[in-house]
Design an enzyme around this catalytic site. Structure first.
Site, PDB file in Angstrom:
ATOM      1  N   TRP A  40       0.854  -1.186   0.000  1.00 31.29           N
ATOM      2  CA  TRP A  40       0.000   0.000   0.000  1.00 31.29           C
ATOM      3  C   TRP A  40       0.889   1.235   0.000  1.00 31.29           C
ATOM      4  CZ3 TRP A  40      -1.990   2.683   4.852  1.00 31.29           C
ATOM      5  CH2 TRP A  40      -2.958   3.658   4.520  1.00 31.29           C
ATOM      6  N   ASP A  48      -1.421  -5.438   9.229  1.00 27.09           N
ATOM      7  CA  ASP A  48      -2.367  -4.435   8.750  1.00 27.09           C
ATOM      8  C   ASP A  48      -3.617  -5.203   8.317  1.00 27.09           C
ATOM      9  OD1 ASP A  48      -3.784  -2.386   7.616  1.00 27.09           O
ATOM     10  OD2 ASP A  48      -2.189  -1.707   6.281  1.00 27.09           O
ATOM     11  N   LYS A  55     -13.864  -0.536   5.381  1.00 27.86           N
ATOM     12  CA  LYS A  55     -14.374  -1.301   4.245  1.00 27.86           C
ATOM     13  C   LYS A  55     -15.494  -2.248   4.671  1.00 27.86           C
ATOM     14  CE  LYS A  55     -11.136  -0.017   1.129  1.00 27.86           C
ATOM     15  NZ  LYS A  55     -10.231   0.792   1.939  1.00 27.86           N
TER      16      LYS A  55
END
Length: 408
Positions: free
Chosen positions: A134, A216, A252
């Protein structure tokens, strides 16, 4: 006239936001946004989860609630259930009081908070990060005070799969005691996750090299539709006796993009150190933002703490994950039907919101320039931007740029 800001330089735009801006300003009726990682329905619209909408209204109408500050480390109802959601309610670490849950400003804020603790309090200097990863990971860790970055191979571009041998070789070469950033599930941007056997090999290396795992977890439940399946890696490392950190995001999987709901979970080996760690986290938070916001954490905490609401939420994440999987299959089928050069099985083998397509930078830019299809130059696409109406158009555009681009 001189200014105190004369030496401030203009930085390049953040790619994903620049692409979304270009998409929004594009007047072409065939435009498609495959850049930003936000869930969209098959109609291309944002989806407020029905259970979330109902609890939002319930909280807003509750006259017993007020707008007093939350504790520095957050809403305890939320942080406790967030940790249990990650580790499992029957986790020995929870029973033994070796776990800290600290509310943060989404997953990014949890990463930054954990990185600050590791660098400024625990004096860690090196963090290991996958190539690719990311695009915000490097900024988060270096801004927190890490001075050395150790990259490990992850994506094998020729085979379009995880380069597990390269990854393990690079982790073995990492300085002992380094912090290793690991994606719990739905690796961003590749969409490729290690198998269970590969996770065990990764844990072996981390143990041998005394690497500190910092997970993460941005997609728990959203990736596969099963929160337990998506938590395997974290739970496995904890079962092996590792001390870990994990940045949890509820953006999300609850559709709460603007509420910035996150949690930093920390598993300690020695429960007697818990008060000291909490005290240091409190000082770090006090110096950054003082205390977290309440609304989003109340929504998530209410839903996860109620069995009926949780069951309804589980149906919602299953709906989202199944639509993403259907888009994967449809794109694959269209490209195969078009006889598009190359191999495309990686699209259906990957998981989560993104697919690392293998498109080159030139091909990605041609899609935007010639077809009004916006995606990062890396070729990573957000599958939620695809739907029944634009799928054929996107597939034909990909086929065209691949067959008419002369450079790799």
């Amino acid at each position: 006239m001189t200014s105190a800001f004369d030496d401030v330089q203009l930085t390049p735009p953040i790619e994903v936001f620049a692409l979304t801006k270009a998409y929004n300003e594009d007047i072409n009726d065939k435009k498609v946004n495959l850049s930003i990682g936000i869930y969209r329905t098959d109609e291309g619209k944002p989806w407020v989860l029905p259970v979330v909408a109902r609890i939002e209204a319930q909280i807003a109408g509750n006259e017993a609630l007020n707008h007093e500050y939350l504790p520095v480390t957050g809403d305890e109802q939320f942080t406790k259930v967030a940790v249990a959601h990650l580790l499992g309610e029957d986790s020995p670490a929870i029973r033994e009081n070796r776990v800290i849950g600290c509310q943060a400003l989404s997953g990014t804020g949890a990463l930054r908070l954990g990185a600050e603790l590791l660098a400024r309090v625990m004096h860690k200097t090196t963090y290991c990060v996958s190539i690719p990863t990311w695009d915000n990971h490097d900024d988060v860790f270096t801004s927190a005070g890490f001075t050395h970055t150790h990259c490990y191979r992850y994506w094998h571009s020729a085979r379009r799969e995880i380069d597990i041998d390269g990854m393990l070789e690079d982790l073995v070469a990492a300085p002992e005691g380094s912090v290793v950033n690991l994606h719990a599930c739905a690796h961003n941007p590749t969409g490729c996750d290690p198998t269970r056997e590969q996770w065990k090999r990764i844990a072996d290396v981390c143990e041998a090299r005394k690497l500190f795992p910092f997970f993460d977890s941005a997609y728990q439940g959203f990736a596969s539709g099963d929160p337990i399946e998506d938590a395997f890696a974290v739970r496995y490392f904890v079962s092996r006796g590792f001390e870990i950190m994990c940045a949890q995001s509820f953006v999300k999987n609850f559709g709460l993009y603007s509420e910035r709901v996150g949690n930093l979970a920390i598993v300690l080996g020695n429960p007697t150190k818990l008060p000291a760690v909490v005290s240091q986290l409190s000082l770090l938070i006090r110096g950054m933002y003082s205390s977290p916001p309440a609304f989003g954490s109340r929504i998530v905490g209410t839903i996860l703490n109620d069995p009926e609401l949780r069951a309804e939420w589980m149906l919602c994440i299953k709906t989202m994950s199944e639509r993403i999987m259907r888009m994967r299959r449809m794109l694959y089928d269209h490209l195969i039907a078009l006889k598009t050069p190359g191999t495309w099985s990686h699209i259906i083998d990957q998981i989560g919101m993104f697919s690392y397509t293998g498109l080159s930078e030139e091909q990605s830019q041609r899609l935007a320039r010639e077809f009004h299809i916006y995606l990062p130059k890396s070729g990573r696409i957000s599958l939620s931007g695809l739907n029944d109406r634009n799928m054929e158009y996107v597939a034909k555009a990909i086929h065209y740029v691949i067959t008419t681009t002369t450079t790799p």
